[in-house]
Design a protein around this motif. Structure first.
Motif, PDB file in Angstrom:
ATOM      1  N   ILE A 173      -2.994 -13.632  48.196  1.00 34.64           N
ATOM      2  CA  ILE A 173      -3.194 -14.329  49.465  1.00 34.64           C
ATOM      3  C   ILE A 173      -1.843 -14.448  50.152  1.00 34.64           C
ATOM      4  CG2 ILE A 173      -3.786 -16.540  50.556  1.00 34.64           C
ATOM      5  CD1 ILE A 173      -5.677 -17.037  48.169  1.00 34.64           C
ATOM      6  N   CYS A 174      -1.783 -14.092  51.426  1.00 36.31           N
ATOM      7  CA  CYS A 174      -0.593 -14.341  52.240  1.00 36.31           C
ATOM      8  C   CYS A 174      -0.958 -15.348  53.327  1.00 36.31           C
ATOM      9  CB  CYS A 174      -0.067 -13.048  52.869  1.00 36.31           C
ATOM     10  SG  CYS A 174       0.565 -11.875  51.671  1.00 36.31           S
ATOM     11  N   ALA A 202      -3.641  -1.374  50.112  1.00 35.09           N
ATOM     12  CA  ALA A 202      -2.860  -2.574  50.425  1.00 35.09           C
ATOM     13  C   ALA A 202      -1.897  -2.896  49.296  1.00 35.09           C
ATOM     14  CB  ALA A 202      -3.800  -3.752  50.693  1.00 35.09           C
ATOM     15  N   LYS A 203      -2.356  -2.811  48.070  1.00 39.48           N
ATOM     16  CA  LYS A 203      -1.504  -3.098  46.914  1.00 39.48           C
ATOM     17  C   LYS A 203      -0.297  -2.161  46.882  1.00 39.48           C
ATOM     18  CE  LYS A 203      -1.785  -3.705  41.881  1.00 39.48           C
ATOM     19  NZ  LYS A 203      -0.841  -2.664  41.458  1.00 39.48           N
ATOM     20  N   ASP A 204      -0.528  -0.887  47.160  1.00 38.66           N
ATOM     21  CA  ASP A 204       0.564   0.081  47.131  1.00 38.66           C
ATOM     22  C   ASP A 204       1.467  -0.053  48.359  1.00 38.66           C
ATOM     23  OD1 ASP A 204      -0.474   1.065  44.787  1.00 38.66           O
ATOM     24  OD2 ASP A 204      -1.523   2.747  45.726  1.00 38.66           O
ATOM     25  N   TYR A 205       0.898  -0.407  49.492  1.00 42.35           N
ATOM     26  CA  TYR A 205       1.632  -0.477  50.753  1.00 42.35           C
ATOM     27  C   TYR A 205       2.607  -1.657  50.772  1.00 42.35           C
ATOM     28  CZ  TYR A 205       2.186  -0.657  55.900  1.00 42.35           C
ATOM     29  OH  TYR A 205       2.669  -0.681  57.186  1.00 42.35           O
ATOM     30  N   PHE A 206       2.125  -2.837  50.392  1.00 40.55           N
ATOM     31  CA  PHE A 206       2.966  -4.026  50.475  1.00 40.55           C
ATOM     32  C   PHE A 206       3.928  -4.159  49.298  1.00 40.55           C
ATOM     33  CE2 PHE A 206      -0.820  -5.241  53.038  1.00 40.55           C
ATOM     34  CZ  PHE A 206      -0.163  -5.425  54.238  1.00 40.55           C
ATOM     35  N   LYS A 207       3.532  -3.667  48.133  1.00 38.79           N
ATOM     36  CA  LYS A 207       4.394  -3.693  46.947  1.00 38.79           C
ATOM     37  C   LYS A 207       4.927  -5.100  46.664  1.00 38.79           C
ATOM     38  CE  LYS A 207       5.796   1.155  47.324  1.00 38.79           C
ATOM     39  NZ  LYS A 207       4.813   1.602  46.338  1.00 38.79           N
ATOM     40  N   PHE A 208       4.035  -6.090  46.717  1.00 45.26           N
ATOM     41  CA  PHE A 208       4.472  -7.462  46.405  1.00 45.26           C
ATOM     42  C   PHE A 208       4.784  -7.621  44.922  1.00 45.26           C
ATOM     43  CE2 PHE A 208       1.622  -8.947  50.113  1.00 45.26           C
ATOM     44  CZ  PHE A 208       2.643  -8.732  51.010  1.00 45.26           C
ATOM     45  N   GLY A 252       1.360 -21.295  37.473  1.00 44.35           N
ATOM     46  CA  GLY A 252       0.867 -20.070  36.848  1.00 44.35           C
ATOM     47  C   GLY A 252      -0.514 -19.660  37.316  1.00 44.35           C
ATOM     48  N   PHE A 253      -0.867 -20.045  38.546  1.00 38.79           N
ATOM     49  CA  PHE A 253      -2.177 -19.671  39.078  1.00 38.79           C
ATOM     50  C   PHE A 253      -2.292 -18.154  39.131  1.00 38.79           C
ATOM     51  CE2 PHE A 253      -4.978 -19.438  43.058  1.00 38.79           C
ATOM     52  CZ  PHE A 253      -6.152 -19.583  42.319  1.00 38.79           C
ATOM     53  N   GLU A 254      -3.450 -17.638  38.687  1.00 41.40           N
ATOM     54  CA  GLU A 254      -3.618 -16.193  38.534  1.00 41.40           C
ATOM     55  C   GLU A 254      -3.497 -15.433  39.850  1.00 41.40           C
ATOM     56  OE1 GLU A 254      -5.583 -18.604  37.510  1.00 41.40           O
ATOM     57  OE2 GLU A 254      -6.686 -18.111  35.684  1.00 41.40           O
ATOM     58  N   THR A 255      -3.989 -16.018  40.931  1.00 41.77           N
ATOM     59  CA  THR A 255      -3.906 -15.361  42.234  1.00 41.77           C
ATOM     60  C   THR A 255      -2.524 -15.576  42.826  1.00 41.77           C
ATOM     61  OG1 THR A 255      -6.268 -15.674  42.646  1.00 41.77           O
ATOM     62  CG2 THR A 255      -4.867 -15.285  44.569  1.00 41.77           C
ATOM     63  N   LYS A 256      -1.919 -14.508  43.296  1.00 46.96           N
ATOM     64  CA  LYS A 256      -0.600 -14.613  43.916  1.00 46.96           C
ATOM     65  C   LYS A 256      -0.765 -15.197  45.324  1.00 46.96           C
ATOM     66  CE  LYS A 256       2.166 -11.424  42.723  1.00 46.96           C
ATOM     67  NZ  LYS A 256       2.907 -10.147  42.534  1.00 46.96           N
ATOM     68  N   VAL A 257      -0.059 -16.289  45.619  1.00 43.68           N
ATOM     69  CA  VAL A 257      -0.117 -16.932  46.934  1.00 43.68           C
ATOM     70  C   VAL A 257       1.290 -16.899  47.529  1.00 43.68           C
ATOM     71  CG1 VAL A 257      -0.712 -19.013  48.246  1.00 43.68           C
ATOM     72  CG2 VAL A 257      -2.000 -18.427  46.165  1.00 43.68           C
ATOM     73  N   ASN A 271      11.423 -16.607  48.174  1.00 47.79           N
ATOM     74  CA  ASN A 271      10.157 -17.199  47.737  1.00 47.79           C
ATOM     75  C   ASN A 271       9.001 -16.201  47.791  1.00 47.79           C
ATOM     76  OD1 ASN A 271      10.228 -20.351  47.222  1.00 47.79           O
ATOM     77  ND2 ASN A 271      11.746 -19.895  48.801  1.00 47.79           N
ATOM     78  N   GLY A 272       9.338 -14.911  47.782  1.00 45.99           N
ATOM     79  CA  GLY A 272       8.319 -13.874  47.644  1.00 45.99           C
ATOM     80  C   GLY A 272       7.780 -13.305  48.931  1.00 45.99           C
ATOM     81  N   CYS A 273       8.251 -13.775  50.082  1.00 46.48           N
ATOM     82  CA  CYS A 273       7.745 -13.271  51.361  1.00 46.48           C
ATOM     83  C   CYS A 273       8.243 -11.843  51.600  1.00 46.48           C
ATOM     84  CB  CYS A 273       8.184 -14.179  52.501  1.00 46.48           C
ATOM     85  SG  CYS A 273       7.611 -13.640  54.123  1.00 46.48           S
TER      86      CYS A 273
END
Length: 456
Positions: free
Chosen positions: A143-144, A450-456, A163-168, A221-223
């Motif tokens: 989630i962004c 999306a996963k490959d494009y943003f590479k978070f 440690g929430f499983e979904t990345k926020v 902070n991961g942005c």
């Protein structure tokens, strides 16, 4: 879905993919606190200007939309409105949310309101229906949120620490930092930016230093993603001295001319583009909303309550000018462009092709149907324009753009529309009936791209 191919693509490929929600407006504090909603109105109707517009159109008084009516009264007014939303996407969204999250199969109406109110509220009191429970139920991978440069990001850090499983993750939305059309509000904002960056801002150079300070803070902070909500891109000619003088003028409390506003905002969009490129971010532009059209109700209720519409601004020349300037300097980031006026579909679809450079698959993206266009017809038109003029297979797919935790069903709505579009092509003999080829494409658009494009 209108064909067996569409059904197979959806059920065997699209439905299983996680959700990568790279743009939304949900409140990270509610995730951090794992909020439990009191009732269906609180999670469903609070802040939902789509529903409020429909309710007003149906003759519902404002007190049942944004006013002081009880939550049950507001729910009842929505139940009265729903049967009148036939052929509006709200009818589909409403019943899809009721079915997927609450297991409610009945149609919402005054006759079923009591039963549905009780059934949904009972489930909302269980741990599985907290904010995090709903996110897990929807199979959300990332989630962004949408965050201002002055935000502390404390809630994002708390979520990560848990440690929430979904990345926020946060996303940088610096619109207020360039909103010099309102002198008093702008200076009030710059004062807050001074506090956040812990530095004095008395010049344009100081402003850029403060914003870069916050940009680095967001990065730590991961942005990795920015967003601009603008009527159109600004790309006026200006000099460095022009911008220094304009900033000094507005910081001194004087109102700017229209020409000065455009020059300043042009400079800011360029500087934000440079900033994003320096840290490897993706930039997003949401273009074309004409906001706050009803002055009387804006003065009474404020912004973002349902009085915005599609605008008809000049898009092509200034957009090309900004992108070209950044590209000439080899500082053009990955970019996603969203248009609100469907007349601009082919404009955007061709514009992104001008700046693809082979460095990244789909570096320049035509964003999914947005706001008034995030429904079946709008999605199909966007995907058809992208297919005809670009590569649909490299599309990064859907986002919720919502303030509601129940809106993850919009991804299902999009995926069904995508699969139906491709299935119809197979039926028409326009693409091969190769399920491995088509299934891979669908899975990529739903998540992998999306996963490959943003590479978070």
């Amino acid at each position: 879905m209108q064909s067996d191919v569409a059904k197979e693509l959806y059920h065997n490929h699209a439905a299983k993919m996680p959700i990568f929600d790279y743009h939304c407006h949900i409140n990270p504090q509610e995730i951090a606190e794992d909020k439990q909603f009191k009732n269906i109105t609180e999670i469903w109707l609070y802040g939902d200007h789509y529903k409020w517009r429909a309710m007003r159109t149906n003759g519902v008084d404002e007190r049942f939309c944004t006013g002081d009516a009880s939550d049950r009264e507001k729910f009842d007014k929505w139940a009265e409105t729903v049967p009148h939303t036939l052929r509006n996407p709200l009818y589909h969204w409403t019943h899809l949310e009721l079915k997927r999250f609450f297991g409610v199969e009945k149609l919402l109406s005054p006759a079923t309101a009591d039963e549905i109110w009780e059934a949904c509220n009972a489930k909302l009191q269980t741990p599985e229906f907290s904010c995090r429970g709903i996110i897990k139920k929807a199979n959300v991978h990332t989630i962004c949120t949408t965050d201002d440069p002055i935000d502390s990001l404390e809630h994002h850090r708390a979520i990560k620490a848990d440690g929430f499983e979904t990345k926020v993750l946060p996303a940088w939305r610096p619109d207020k930092a360039m909103a010099v059309d309102n002198t008093n509000a702008y200076n009030s904002y710059i004062d807050k930016l001074e506090e956040a960056a812990k530095m004095n801002i008395s010049s344009f150079e100081d402003l850029m230093a403060a914003l870069d300070n916050r940009h680095q803070f967001f990065h730590s902070n991961g942005c990795r993603l920015s967003d601009h909500g603008i009527e159109t891109v600004m790309a006026e000619e200006y000099t460095a001295r022009d911008i220094e003088r304009i900033f000094e003028k507005v910081r001194g409390g004087s109102d700017l001319t229209r020409e000065e506003i455009l020059k300043f905002q042009s400079a800011m969009l360029y500087e934000f583009g440079i900033m994003d490129h320096s840290r490897g971010w993706t930039q997003q532009f949401h273009i074309g909303a004409q906001r706050n059209n009803n002055t009387r109700l804006f003065n009474k209720l404020g912004a973002d309550v349902g009085f915005d519409s599609i605008g008809d601004f000049e898009i092509a020349k200034p957009l090309a000018k900004l992108l070209d300037r950044l590209d000439m300097e080899n500082k053009l980031s990955k970019t996603i462009l969203y248009n609100l006026n469907p007349r601009d579909n082919e404009l955007i679809a061709t514009m992104i092709g001008n700046f693809q450079d082979g460095s990244v698959p789909g570096k320049m993206q035509f964003g999914s149907g947005w706001w008034f266009l995030d429904q079946k017809d709008g999605m199909e038109k966007q995907m058809n324009a992208l297919s005809n003029l670009g590569l649909l297979s490299r599309f990064v797919g859907m986002l919720t753009d919502s303030r509601s935790f129940l809106s993850y069903t919009r991804h299902e709505y999009f995926r069904r529309t995508l699969c139906n579009l491709i299935g119809n092509d197979v039926e028409n003999g326009e693409v091969p009936n190769d399920m491995q080829l088509l299934g891979t494409m669908v899975e990529n658009i739903c998540f992998n791209n999306a996963k490959d494009y943003f590479k978070f």
